[in-house]
Write a protein that holds these residues in place. Structure first.
Motif, PDB file in Angstrom:
ATOM      1  N   PHE A 125      -9.680  25.309  19.708  1.00  0.00           N
ATOM      2  CA  PHE A 125      -9.791  23.867  19.469  1.00  0.00           C
ATOM      3  C   PHE A 125      -8.816  23.079  20.337  1.00  0.00           C
ATOM      4  O   PHE A 125      -7.683  23.499  20.561  1.00  0.00           O
ATOM      5  N   ALA A 126      -9.283  21.915  20.818  1.00  0.00           N
ATOM      6  CA  ALA A 126      -8.390  20.960  21.475  1.00  0.00           C
ATOM      7  C   ALA A 126      -7.788  20.069  20.389  1.00  0.00           C
ATOM      8  O   ALA A 126      -8.229  20.097  19.243  1.00  0.00           O
ATOM      9  N   VAL A 127      -6.766  19.282  20.746  1.00  0.00           N
ATOM     10  CA  VAL A 127      -6.110  18.409  19.773  1.00  0.00           C
ATOM     11  C   VAL A 127      -6.226  16.960  20.228  1.00  0.00           C
ATOM     12  O   VAL A 127      -5.948  16.646  21.386  1.00  0.00           O
ATOM     13  N   ALA A 128      -6.673  16.084  19.308  1.00  0.00           N
ATOM     14  CA  ALA A 128      -6.763  14.654  19.633  1.00  0.00           C
ATOM     15  C   ALA A 128      -6.089  13.850  18.525  1.00  0.00           C
ATOM     16  O   ALA A 128      -5.798  14.384  17.457  1.00  0.00           O
ATOM     17  N   GLU A 129      -5.827  12.582  18.793  1.00  0.00           N
ATOM     18  CA  GLU A 129      -5.268  11.711  17.762  1.00  0.00           C
ATOM     19  C   GLU A 129      -6.049  10.415  17.702  1.00  0.00           C
ATOM     20  O   GLU A 129      -6.624   9.985  18.704  1.00  0.00           O
ATOM     21  N   GLY A 130      -6.063   9.797  16.538  1.00  0.00           N
ATOM     22  CA  GLY A 130      -6.727   8.508  16.391  1.00  0.00           C
ATOM     23  C   GLY A 130      -5.773   7.504  15.765  1.00  0.00           C
ATOM     24  O   GLY A 130      -4.738   7.891  15.244  1.00  0.00           O
ATOM     25  N   PRO A 131      -6.158   6.214  15.769  1.00  0.00           N
ATOM     26  CA  PRO A 131      -5.273   5.181  15.216  1.00  0.00           C
ATOM     27  C   PRO A 131      -5.238   5.209  13.693  1.00  0.00           C
ATOM     28  O   PRO A 131      -6.215   5.597  13.053  1.00  0.00           O
ATOM     29  N   GLU A 132      -4.105   4.790  13.105  1.00  0.00           N
ATOM     30  CA  GLU A 132      -3.995   4.719  11.641  1.00  0.00           C
ATOM     31  C   GLU A 132      -4.602   3.427  11.109  1.00  0.00           C
ATOM     32  O   GLU A 132      -5.003   3.352   9.965  1.00  0.00           O
ATOM     33  N   ILE A 133      -4.617   2.395  11.943  1.00  0.00           N
ATOM     34  CA  ILE A 133      -5.274   1.145  11.555  1.00  0.00           C
ATOM     35  C   ILE A 133      -6.672   1.170  12.160  1.00  0.00           C
ATOM     36  O   ILE A 133      -6.829   1.325  13.372  1.00  0.00           O
ATOM     37  N   GLU A 134      -7.666   1.059  11.280  1.00  0.00           N
ATOM     38  CA  GLU A 134      -9.045   1.227  11.717  1.00  0.00           C
ATOM     39  C   GLU A 134      -9.893   0.011  11.374  1.00  0.00           C
ATOM     40  O   GLU A 134      -9.488  -0.832  10.563  1.00  0.00           O
TER      41      GLU A 134
END
Ligand code: PHE
Length: 339
Positions: A125-134
């Motif tokens: 698996f690769a690792v990604a991040e997303g925003p906490e405010i959506e």
């Protein structure tokens, strides 16, 4: 002229033997307002023009010779004082000594995320991040949770006043961000912080962490999901730990399941931590709903995928035998020091 030469010799001799305090006196004695050389310069008015020039320049020369010598001496004295100090105060670095502070360490939640991430990386698996405010779209709409749907329990969501924004209630919006940016094949995890507007108790807290997983490609089936999750549990908790899938419901997966693993403390016999059931719920998962694939303009006839969401605190609690989630957020050093 002979006098001036004598004055120089005498002054230089005094400077040579001076220490810090007598050096200032010598300066006053020869160069000060009523110093020897100043007196000579002051008396020049009674001499002839030629003598004035000659004696004047000799006296000025003497002044600068003595002044330079005093400055040099000052520097030397400073330097030898410093040398002396360094010699006396030298630290013996080879000596062991008592250091009253302990080393810092990562917070147990961060450590757990790192450990979970390492296992999934080893599974490709690769690792990604997303925003906490959506926005509403990422947290709900694109995940097949339309407006007014009962799955959208408003009480659970922190909305940001005056804006069409909210604090993400799960890491699933990370799926949408990844799919918007990339074409299949996709195999990624998205670790991060999530927020729920709910009362806290031993197993609930308004802020916690999840690790989202997503794989999309041609011919991905539930078998792939089962294989990856049992690999994860075996690598993370030990090869003797069994898992089981229970049917469940999530709007963004179909079919959906919840996964339990055997209690690592009693190995399934039943104890306080697993509330005598022998099993512990660790994640939600399922096959990505076609509506989710459509929302990111994937061909839902061609591609299939699986998704899962792990609760990090839950996993940390079972790994370390912690019975209250609030301990993670009180920052009590007696707790944190154990990790
Ligand atoms: N987002 C779900 C939750 O927070 C977990 C989940 C993720 C379920 C992915 C299925 C697939 O409860």
């Amino acid at each position: 002229m002979k006098d001036i030469r004598q004055i120089i010799n005498e002054a230089l001799e005094k400077v040579k033997n001076a220490d810090v305090s007598t050096l200032e006196n010598i300066k006053v004695e020869y160069l000060g307002k009523s110093g020897v050389l100043t007196q000579i310069l002051k008396s020049l008015f009674s001499y002839s023009i030629d003598d004035k020039k000659r004696i004047g320049s000799e006296a000025n020369n003497a002044k600068s010779v003595i002044e330079t010598e005093i400055e040099n001496k000052k520097e030397n004295l400073k330097k030898s004082l410093l040398d002396e100090k360094m010699r006396k105060e030298k630290l013996d670095n080879s000596k062991s000594f008592y250091f009253p502070f302990s080393n810092g360490s990562f917070h147990p939640v961060i450590q757990t995320i790192q450990d979970i991430t390492a296992v999934f990386k080893s599974l490709g698996f690769a690792v990604a991040e997303g925003p906490e405010i959506e926005t509403d779209w990422y947290n709900f709409e694109a995940l097949n949770i339309p407006d007014n749907h009962p799955a959208r329990d408003t009480q659970d969501t922190f909305y940001i006043e005056g804006m069409k924004a909210l604090l993400r209630t799960h890491t699933s919006p990370g799926q949408i961000h990844v799919m918007e940016k990339h074409k299949p094949p996709i195999k990624v995890i998205v670790p991060g912080k999530v927020y729920r507007n709910e009362a806290s108790d031993a197993t609930h807290f308004s802020t916690f962490h999840q690790v989202e997983g997503l794989a999309v490609d041609e011919n991905i089936t539930f078998v792939d999901l089962k294989a990856v999750l049992s690999d994860f549990v075996h690598k993370f908790f030990g090869s003797d730990i069994n898992i089981r899938f229970r049917p469940s419901h999530f709007q963004f997966t179909e079919p959906s399941a919840e996964v339990d693993m055997q209690c690592i403390f009693c190995k399934g016999k039943g104890c306080r931590l697993c509330k005598s059931s022998g099993w512990i719920e660790i994640l939600g998962c399922g096959m990505v709903h076609p509506n989710v694939l459509k929302a990111v303009h994937y061909d839902s006839g061609k591609y299939t995928g699986y998704a899962f969401g792990l609760g990090v605190e839950r996993i940390a609690m079972f790994k370390y035998g912690i019975d209250d989630i609030r301990l993670f957020y009180e920052n009590d050093l007696r707790f944190l020091k154990q990790f």
